[in-house]
Design a protein around this motif. Structure first.
Motif, PDB file in Angstrom:
ATOM      1  N   LYS A  59      18.966 -37.101  -0.297  1.00  0.00           N
ATOM      2  CA  LYS A  59      18.044 -38.239  -0.201  1.00  0.00           C
ATOM      3  C   LYS A  59      16.606 -37.762  -0.030  1.00  0.00           C
ATOM      4  O   LYS A  59      15.668 -38.376  -0.572  1.00  0.00           O
ATOM      5  N   SER A  60      16.407 -36.666   0.683  1.00  0.00           N
ATOM      6  CA  SER A  60      15.056 -36.129   0.838  1.00  0.00           C
ATOM      7  C   SER A  60      14.500 -35.633  -0.491  1.00  0.00           C
ATOM      8  O   SER A  60      13.295 -35.772  -0.761  1.00  0.00           O
ATOM      9  N   CYS A  61      15.369 -35.066  -1.335  1.00  0.00           N
ATOM     10  CA  CYS A  61      14.930 -34.624  -2.660  1.00  0.00           C
ATOM     11  C   CYS A  61      14.464 -35.819  -3.493  1.00  0.00           C
ATOM     12  O   CYS A  61      13.451 -35.750  -4.195  1.00  0.00           O
ATOM     13  N   ALA A  62      15.218 -36.909  -3.415  1.00  0.00           N
ATOM     14  CA  ALA A  62      14.835 -38.114  -4.154  1.00  0.00           C
ATOM     15  C   ALA A  62      13.583 -38.746  -3.546  1.00  0.00           C
ATOM     16  O   ALA A  62      12.670 -39.174  -4.268  1.00  0.00           O
ATOM     17  N   ARG A  63      13.518 -38.790  -2.245  1.00  0.00           N
ATOM     18  CA  ARG A  63      12.370 -39.380  -1.556  1.00  0.00           C
ATOM     19  C   ARG A  63      11.089 -38.616  -1.909  1.00  0.00           C
ATOM     20  O   ARG A  63      10.032 -39.214  -2.146  1.00  0.00           O
ATOM     21  N   GLU A  64      11.185 -37.287  -1.974  1.00  0.00           N
ATOM     22  CA  GLU A  64      10.021 -36.481  -2.316  1.00  0.00           C
ATOM     23  C   GLU A  64       9.586 -36.729  -3.756  1.00  0.00           C
ATOM     24  O   GLU A  64       8.387 -36.706  -4.071  1.00  0.00           O
ATOM     25  N   ALA A  65      10.554 -36.998  -4.644  1.00  0.00           N
ATOM     26  CA  ALA A  65      10.196 -37.337  -6.027  1.00  0.00           C
ATOM     27  C   ALA A  65       9.474 -38.673  -6.087  1.00  0.00           C
ATOM     28  O   ALA A  65       8.505 -38.832  -6.839  1.00  0.00           O
ATOM     29  N   TYR A  66       9.925 -39.656  -5.304  1.00  0.00           N
ATOM     30  CA  TYR A  66       9.224 -40.939  -5.251  1.00  0.00           C
ATOM     31  C   TYR A  66       7.790 -40.753  -4.734  1.00  0.00           C
ATOM     32  O   TYR A  66       6.865 -41.426  -5.205  1.00  0.00           O
ATOM     33  N   SER A 114      15.891 -42.259   4.675  1.00  0.00           N
ATOM     34  CA  SER A 114      15.918 -43.466   3.849  1.00  0.00           C
ATOM     35  C   SER A 114      14.918 -43.326   2.713  1.00  0.00           C
ATOM     36  O   SER A 114      13.870 -42.688   2.869  1.00  0.00           O
ATOM     37  N   LEU A 115      15.241 -43.934   1.579  1.00  0.00           N
ATOM     38  CA  LEU A 115      14.272 -43.957   0.482  1.00  0.00           C
ATOM     39  C   LEU A 115      13.156 -44.958   0.736  1.00  0.00           C
ATOM     40  O   LEU A 115      12.115 -44.906   0.089  1.00  0.00           O
ATOM     41  N   LEU A 116      13.356 -45.881   1.651  1.00  0.00           N
ATOM     42  CA  LEU A 116      12.324 -46.860   1.980  1.00  0.00           C
ATOM     43  C   LEU A 116      11.202 -46.184   2.765  1.00  0.00           C
ATOM     44  O   LEU A 116      11.438 -45.223   3.503  1.00  0.00           O
ATOM     45  N   GLU A 117       9.985 -46.698   2.626  1.00  0.00           N
ATOM     46  CA  GLU A 117       8.838 -46.157   3.353  1.00  0.00           C
ATOM     47  C   GLU A 117       8.008 -47.331   3.856  1.00  0.00           C
ATOM     48  O   GLU A 117       7.074 -47.798   3.192  1.00  0.00           O
ATOM     49  N   ASN A 118       8.381 -47.817   5.034  1.00  0.00           N
ATOM     50  CA  ASN A 118       7.767 -49.041   5.549  1.00  0.00           C
ATOM     51  C   ASN A 118       6.316 -48.853   5.973  1.00  0.00           C
ATOM     52  O   ASN A 118       5.565 -49.830   6.076  1.00  0.00           O
ATOM     53  N   ASP A 119       5.892 -47.612   6.227  1.00  0.00           N
ATOM     54  CA  ASP A 119       4.506 -47.361   6.623  1.00  0.00           C
ATOM     55  C   ASP A 119       3.583 -47.189   5.426  1.00  0.00           C
ATOM     56  O   ASP A 119       2.389 -46.927   5.603  1.00  0.00           O
ATOM     57  N   LEU A 120       4.137 -47.304   4.224  1.00  0.00           N
ATOM     58  CA  LEU A 120       3.349 -47.253   2.994  1.00  0.00           C
ATOM     59  C   LEU A 120       2.573 -45.954   2.835  1.00  0.00           C
ATOM     60  O   LEU A 120       1.476 -45.926   2.289  1.00  0.00           O
ATOM     61  N   ARG A 121       3.173 -44.861   3.296  1.00  0.00           N
ATOM     62  CA  ARG A 121       2.591 -43.545   2.996  1.00  0.00           C
ATOM     63  C   ARG A 121       2.865 -43.172   1.538  1.00  0.00           C
ATOM     64  O   ARG A 121       2.231 -42.292   0.986  1.00  0.00           O
ATOM     65  N   PHE A 122       3.838 -43.777   0.960  1.00  0.00           N
ATOM     66  CA  PHE A 122       4.065 -43.801  -0.476  1.00  0.00           C
ATOM     67  C   PHE A 122       4.852 -45.071  -0.747  1.00  0.00           C
ATOM     68  O   PHE A 122       5.205 -45.806   0.180  1.00  0.00           O
TER      69      PHE A 122
END
Length: 536
Positions: free
Chosen positions: A386-393, A456-464
């Motif tokens: 999930k971190s690999c995917a999150r970093e791609a996002y 999580s793939l979600l980023e509620n703080d909108l850093r991305f």
């Protein structure tokens, strides 16, 4: 040139020309005068409403048309916008086209002010040529203004498409596409062919959605190896053309009287893509509606059946036939880009850095083992994947900007005056690469997302931005996570990957954020032979 000078010049010109030319000259004079009056009204309204606060910094604007010349000349527009903001060292800016103020934002704090603190103020969407096309005149959800129709359709989607019960009901359809993914890639290995991972990621994502919506992966016969046939290729290509140009700063979106002139060529592309999407989807929808109305069909198998059989409190159909057609087209366009782009980029980065691939494979081997294929139920424990995917996002968003949010009243953001009707466009590209937020922001580093809890793939703080937030945010974050992680995890678990002879191209395309060259690589099975599906 002001209206007085233009009138004087045209009067002199008309005295020595034909009556027809004189009429044209007078018409031009009236147009110049009318536009000049509108410009004076705009300036007067600004002085009255701004309370002496400045607009965000922006490039020098031409009288009346604002930054229209730059919008036509500086392509791709998103690179010009980001380049200007970097040069000005600003995280919020203002570009004006006609009477529309475009407000790009690169800062998480300002993004939170728009999406959270002032969510109600920025709750609606602008009217555009592309959104009108895909929504059938704003009968849908994602791209439509904030109104009762939007509330009706959003409530329906939450309860009937992305609810936990509905996602569980549709699980087997998603699982079938995970197996078909492995079947197809394994067949490329057996045929000693390299794998086009752009084709794989885009068609897996679209297959999942087609299967959930229409109960089928193929509009035509498909291919014996599990790959797409010509019908699916045309459909997917049209979806990605539409996605690329939906919010690509089309001139007529800001100056509606120019609709039809197609000054930047985008209208033709959007209309073509929309026609292809409907060519394949509408006949299935129309035939299914006919089957339910005639009594030939009694069993619900997919989302299309759900939409057709929904009833309002009086027992009448909840959705019109057009609402069904347009909502399914919009959902298709909104569902396939993020997972496919994130996984193509993640695979490119991991194939380019085998240590990252090895760590992901070791995690899957530890959590899942090597005697079965990874399933959705494993996702919670696959934090490194999930971190690999999150970093791609974060590093490689599909689109440079998020869908526009339009202000319904004059407001203030980050100390700047934002007029009513402004289009706030939060930069996915800028948030994820903001050096004030991320250390070494251009480095692909999944470890930056690892923590003691669940990733999580979600980023509620909108850093991305992965799936956005707020009342206009994506409602399908769970489904998007399933699609992204199952796609990435199956590719990583089932195969070792070797780059092509010329290596992996990590450059971005000139006019979009996809890899400049579609990612290709050679796959080699790493599990026992009996685990690879033998049919599609």
């Amino acid at each position: 040139m002001n209206a007085t000078n233009a009138t004087s010049l045209l009067t002199t010109f008309s005295s020595s020309t034909s009556p027809t030319t004189t009429v044209i000259a007078l018409a031009a004079t009236l147009l110049i005068a009318a536009v000049s009056i509108l410009e004076l009204q705009r300036r007067a309204a600004y002085k009255k409403a701004s309370k002496n606060l400045p607009l965000p910094p922006g490039p020098k604007q031409w009288p009346i048309v604002g930054n229209l010349p730059e919008l036509l000349r500086c392509k791709p527009t998103f690179r010009w916008v980001h380049g200007f903001m970097k040069e000005m060292n600003t995280e919020i800016a203002c570009f004006r086209v006609g009477n529309t103020h475009i407000i790009p934002v690169l800062c998480p704090e300002i993004a939170r002010e728009i999406y959270k603190k002032q969510d109600a103020v920025f709750s609606t969407r602008p009217f555009t040529m592309g959104t009108h096309e895909i929504s059938g005149g704003y009968q849908t959800t994602a791209f439509v203004p904030y109104n009762d129709q939007w509330k009706k359709m959003k409530k329906m989607l939450i309860s009937e498409v992305v609810s936990p019960a509905r996602l569980k009901w549709l699980h087997d359809k998603r699982a079938a596409e995970g197996d078909n993914l492995v079947f197809y890639v394994h067949n490329q290995y057996k045929a000693n062919k390299s794998v086009d991972l752009r084709l794989v990621t885009r068609h897996y994502s679209t297959n999942v959605v087609r299967k959930m919506f229409f109960g089928t992966r193929n509009f035509g016969k498909g291919m014996p190896d599990g790959g797409p046939g010509p019908e699916e290729i045309e459909h997917v290509d049209a979806l990605f053309i539409f996605i690329k140009y939906l919010y690509a700063f089309c001139v007529s979106d800001y100056l509606p009287f120019l609709v039809g002139l197609d000054l930047d060529g985008q209208e033709k592309l959007v209309k073509y893509a929309n026609s292809v999407i409907r060519k394949y989807q509408n006949p299935i929808i129309d035939e299914r509606i006919k089957q339910w109305k005639s009594g030939q069909r009694h069993h619900m198998d997919d989302i299309l059946d759900v939409f057709i059989t929904l009833k309002d409190p009086s027992g009448k159909p909840f959705l019109t036939d057009d609402e069904i057609r347009y909502q399914l087209a919009e959902l298709m366009a909104a569902s396939v880009d993020n997972p496919s782009n994130a996984v193509e980029w993640a695979m490119a980065e991991m194939i380019n850095n085998p240590e990252l691939m090895k760590k992901a494979q070791e995690e899957i081997d530890r959590v899942v083992g090597k005697d079965r294929l990874v399933q959705e139920s494993d996702i919670g424990e696959l934090n490194y994947v999930k971190s690999c995917a999150r970093e791609a996002y974060r590093l490689h968003p599909m689109s440079p900007f998020n869908v526009p949010h339009m202000s319904v009243q004059d407001t203030t953001v980050a100390g700047y005056y934002i007029p009513k009707g402004s289009h706030a466009v939060v930069s996915r590209y800028g948030l994820g690469r903001n050096p004030k937020v991320w250390d070494d922001p251009l480095k692909y580093d999944p470890e930056r997302h690892m923590n003691d809890g669940d990733v999580s793939l979600l980023e509620n703080d909108l850093r991305f931005i992965s799936f956005s937030t707020g009342r206009r945010g994506c409602i399908a974050g769970v489904l998007g996570t399933y699609m992204t992680i199952m796609l990435l995890a199956r590719l990583v678990q089932c195969f070792d990957w070797t780059p092509p002879p010329n290596g992996v191209d990590l450059n971005e395309a000139a006019d979009e954020l996809t890899p400049a060259t579609p990612l290709t690589a050679f796959a080699k099975p790493r599990l026992a032979p009996h685990l690879y599906p033998t049919s599609a």
